[in-house]
Write a protein that holds these residues in place. Structure first.
Motif, PDB file in Angstrom:
ATOM      1  N   ALA B  63       0.742  -1.193  -0.067  1.00 26.36           N
ATOM      2  CA  ALA B  63       0.005  -0.076   0.053  1.00 26.36           C
ATOM      3  C   ALA B  63       1.025   1.291   0.056  1.00 26.36           C
ATOM      4  N   ARG B  64       1.951   1.112   0.674  1.00 28.28           N
ATOM      5  CA  ARG B  64       2.764   2.418   0.961  1.00 28.28           C
ATOM      6  C   ARG B  64       3.522   2.618  -0.424  1.00 28.28           C
ATOM      7  N   ALA B  65       4.035   1.559  -1.121  1.00 34.67           N
ATOM      8  CA  ALA B  65       4.450   1.682  -2.529  1.00 34.67           C
ATOM      9  C   ALA B  65       3.471   2.283  -3.441  1.00 34.67           C
ATOM     10  N   ASP B  66       2.277   1.753  -3.150  1.00 37.29           N
ATOM     11  CA  ASP B  66       1.171   2.272  -4.278  1.00 37.29           C
ATOM     12  C   ASP B  66       0.782   3.778  -4.063  1.00 37.29           C
ATOM     13  N   VAL B  67       0.876   4.270  -2.620  1.00 38.99           N
ATOM     14  CA  VAL B  67       0.488   5.625  -2.761  1.00 38.99           C
ATOM     15  C   VAL B  67       1.630   6.546  -2.490  1.00 38.99           C
ATOM     16  N   ALA B  68       2.839   5.961  -2.634  1.00 39.55           N
ATOM     17  CA  ALA B  68       3.884   6.754  -2.022  1.00 39.55           C
ATOM     18  C   ALA B  68       4.157   7.934  -3.086  1.00 39.55           C
ATOM     19  N   GLY B  69       3.905   7.855  -4.488  1.00 39.22           N
ATOM     20  CA  GLY B  69       3.852   8.682  -5.483  1.00 39.22           C
ATOM     21  C   GLY B  69       2.818   9.404  -5.890  1.00 39.22           C
ATOM     22  N   GLY B  70       1.575   8.864  -5.332  1.00 37.96           N
ATOM     23  CA  GLY B  70       0.297   9.474  -5.367  1.00 37.96           C
ATOM     24  C   GLY B  70      -0.136  10.808  -4.787  1.00 37.96           C
ATOM     25  N   VAL B  71      -0.739  11.466  -5.596  1.00 35.38           N
ATOM     26  CA  VAL B  71      -1.161  13.063  -5.244  1.00 35.38           C
ATOM     27  C   VAL B  71      -2.657  13.015  -5.579  1.00 35.38           C
ATOM     28  N   THR B  72      -3.521  13.629  -5.091  1.00 31.98           N
ATOM     29  CA  THR B  72      -4.697  13.746  -5.351  1.00 31.98           C
ATOM     30  C   THR B  72      -5.070  15.285  -5.322  1.00 31.98           C
ATOM     31  N   ALA B 167      -1.049  14.618  -0.512  1.00 29.01           N
ATOM     32  CA  ALA B 167      -0.655  13.242  -0.751  1.00 29.01           C
ATOM     33  C   ALA B 167      -1.482  12.235  -0.175  1.00 29.01           C
ATOM     34  N   GLN B 168      -1.370  10.950  -1.102  1.00 25.42           N
ATOM     35  CA  GLN B 168      -2.582   9.983  -0.867  1.00 25.42           C
ATOM     36  C   GLN B 168      -2.085   9.372   0.302  1.00 25.42           C
ATOM     37  N   ALA B 169      -0.625   9.308   0.588  1.00 25.98           N
ATOM     38  CA  ALA B 169      -0.236   8.685   1.805  1.00 25.98           C
ATOM     39  C   ALA B 169      -0.742   9.200   3.173  1.00 25.98           C
ATOM     40  N   SER B 170      -1.033  10.584   3.027  1.00 30.67           N
ATOM     41  CA  SER B 170      -1.462  11.224   4.345  1.00 30.67           C
ATOM     42  C   SER B 170      -2.892  10.724   4.701  1.00 30.67           C
TER      43      SER B 170
END
Ligand SMILES: Nc1ncnc2c1ncn2[C@@H]1O[C@H](COP(=O)(O)OP(=O)(O)O)[C@@H](O)[C@H]1O
Ligand SMILES: [Mg+2]
Lengths: 249, 311
Positions: B63-72, B167-170
């Motif tokens: 999940a972390r790898a998935d969302v690491a570069g994700g920005v909404t 950031a999606q991670a947040s």
């Protein structure tokens, strides 16, 4: 096999023993046992025979005094050297101490197995020994299914199977009929002729008379007396030649 | 060339000899009664706890790898027309911004599908009457740290003032925290189980020692060494523990795969990533081995300490 006439095997010097905080059950016991001789230890019940044998077979440390065994101070002996000493001893316990879940055969084989003797060198001597004590047909029996006398014979077979340097037997004929007692005594004598020092505790005078060349130690309320004076002036070793055939060797 | 097999043979024979001789000193297998069962249960529970811990770790990692570069990027604006204009402007700006690997305007259909469970699609409803934000899914080439989020905000400030950048991670931070807590729980359970196993083996060894004290004293008086007597016990304990360990491993693996199937049936992307790699299975298979070692060591120390008290 014969050893020098005056080779000391055990030496007690002013040995005293008390259990816990009780009074001394052995007091000022001093003597020397010589290699290859046959000793009887007599005394009334409660005189301290078993206690003295416990010191001899290293099951008990004295409260005071010196004990030298096989030329080594047995009191300061480090723990890891005790098994080596015990393997040089054969012990017939007053209460036999057979392993209850092992057959007569396995009980007799126990000292050999503990000493790491290969299995192929165990079967024949153990079978022969059981045969000799008259238990050839009971070798698979567990101790619980044996009579008191039979258990005693298993205990004796176990004590002598390893050809020990010293045999210590506590009332070894107490549970057998007089005929078997004499037979077992012959076994001890045969072993003795092969060089084993024998110490037998008994209060049976007839038994003692059966071994004319034996030396007698007498315990009286924990004190050692020396009725024959033999302990201080050990006589010459008896002259009869060894008879290895008796042990089936 | 011919000496090596001879030596090997001799050593093997000696070992077998010794083993068979010593195995005759105590009744084998009857040493500790319920030991194999208790150990099986302990190992089974440890396997389940370990597998869960590893699956959680894998889930969190994926999940972390998935969302690491994700920005909404959300464009929140009451007027649909203005909202769409700003969204298109933001999309264009994002596409040319440095470090942005991909930017995609989430189509209205997907948005409708997302909000449908909450808002419903009753005929006659005017979807536009609700201020649903426009969403832009951005994937950065690296991870979305505060610096890069700041740069993106800077880039969008003039063109899409209604843009909110996260950031999606947040969003997933609470989930990660929960997963983290569960991992600690699994670790704590494993530690407790190991402790309980030691205690069990200790009790079983003491018990066996008590039952066989007479035999031990006899072997001791016949010149048996402490190491010899300890070996007899160790072997008995090893047999019990190995039987229990294998049973427990099977039990644990069955339970784990049933659980895994249940979670896989959820169809959630996050759970699907929580499968166990072969290295995880390898680690799980080490558990019974560790259990046997633990049991053998405990038995050895118990017996040796009891023997030291004999003359
Ligand atoms: N383990 C023991 N603890 C306390 N007293 C003992 C113990 N063993 C023997 N005694 C005492 O020591 C004395 C000598 O006993 P023992 O050596 O067995 O004599 P014997 O073998 O000549 O009959 C007796 O008074 C006995 O009660
Ligand atoms: Mg006695």
């Amino acid at each position: 096999m014969s050893q020098p006439d005056d080779a000391e095997i055990v030496h007690f010097d002013n040995v005293g023993l008390r259990y816990g905080t009780g009074k001394e059950v052995l007091t000022d016991v001093s003597f020397t046992l010589y290699s290859g001789r046959f000793y009887f230890l007599t005394g009334a019940s409660g005189a301290g025979k078993t206690s003295m044998l416990k010191l001899l077979y290293l099951a008990q440390r004295p409260s005071r005094g010196l004990i030298r065994m096989f030329g080594t101070d047995a009191i300061t002996l480090p723990r890891e050297r005790l098994p080596g000493f015990r393997r040089r001893l054969g012990v017939v316990f007053q209460d036999f101490r057979l392993v209850p879940h092992l057959s007569a055969f396995d009980n007799v084989a126990l000292p050999l197995r503990v000493a790491g003797v290969p299995e192929r060198d165990i079967v024949k001597p153990v079978t022969d020994m059981l045969e000799w004590v008259g238990l050839g047909d009971r070798s698979h029996a567990r101790p619980a299914t044996l009579s008191g006398g039979e258990q005693q014979r298993v205990a004796i077979a176990r004590a002598v199977i390893g050809r020990p340097d010293m045999l210590v037997a506590d009332e070894p004929t107490g549970n057998v009929d007089p005929e078997m007692a004499v037979k077992l005594l012959r076994l001890f004598e045969a072993l003795n002729r092969l060089g084993t020092t024998v110490v037998v505790a008994t209060h049976d005078v007839h038994l003692i008379q059966k071994v004319p060349e034996s030396l007698i130690m007498r315990l009286d309320k924990g004190r050692l007396s020396d009725p024959t004076g033999a302990l201080r002036y050990p006589p010459r070793r008896m002259a009869s030649p060894p008879r290895p055939d008796v042990l089936g060797a | 060339m011919s000496i090596l097999p001879a030596i090997n043979n001799a050593l093997g024979a000696d070992w077998r000899e010794r083993t068979s001789a010593e195995s005759r000193l105590l009744p084998q297998g009857k040493l500790s009664g319920p030991m194999p069962w208790v150990i099986a249960i302990m190992i089974g529970l440890t396997v389940v706890a370990t597998a869960s811990g590893l699956a959680l770790r894998n889930t969190a990692r994926a999940a972390r790898a998935d969302v690491a570069g994700g920005v909404t990027v959300q464009i929140v604006h009451g007027a649909p027309r203005e909202r769409d204009r700003q969204a298109n402007a933001a999309l264009a700006a994002l596409k040319s911004a440095p470090g942005v690997a991909e930017a995609r305007l989430v189509p209205q259909k997907e948005l409708d599908a997302l909000v449908e469970p909450w808002l419903g699609t009753t005929a006659g409803d005017d979807v536009n009457a609700l201020p649903v934000p426009a969403l832009i899914d951005v994937r950065l080439s690296g991870s979305a740290d505060a610096n890069r989020l700041g740069a993106l905000r800077q880039a969008l400030r003039g063109k899409a003032p209604a843009a909110r950048i996260d950031a999606q991670a947040s969003w997933l931070a609470p989930v990660f925290e929960a997963v983290h807590a569960l991992q600690w729980l699994a670790g704590g359970l494993i530690a407790l189980l190991a402790f309980a196993t030691i205690a069990t083996v200790l009790l079983a060894s003491r018990n066996a020692l008590g039952n066989h004290r007479g035999t031990i004293e006899i072997v001791h008086m016949l010149g048996g060494t402490d190491a010899q007597i300890a070996r007899i016990f160790q072997r008995s304990m090893a047999v019990d523990a190995a039987a229990g360990g294998i049973g427990g491993l099977l039990l644990g693996v069955v339970v784990t795969s049933l659980l895994g199937r249940q979670f896989a049936a959820l169809g959630s992307g996050m759970m699907a990533a929580g499968g166990l790699a072969w290295s995880d299975w390898l680690a799980i298979c080490c558990i019974p081995v560790g259990g046997v070692l633990l049991a053998v060591l405990t038995a050895r120390l118990t017996v040796l300490s009891a023997l030291r008290r004999m003359l």
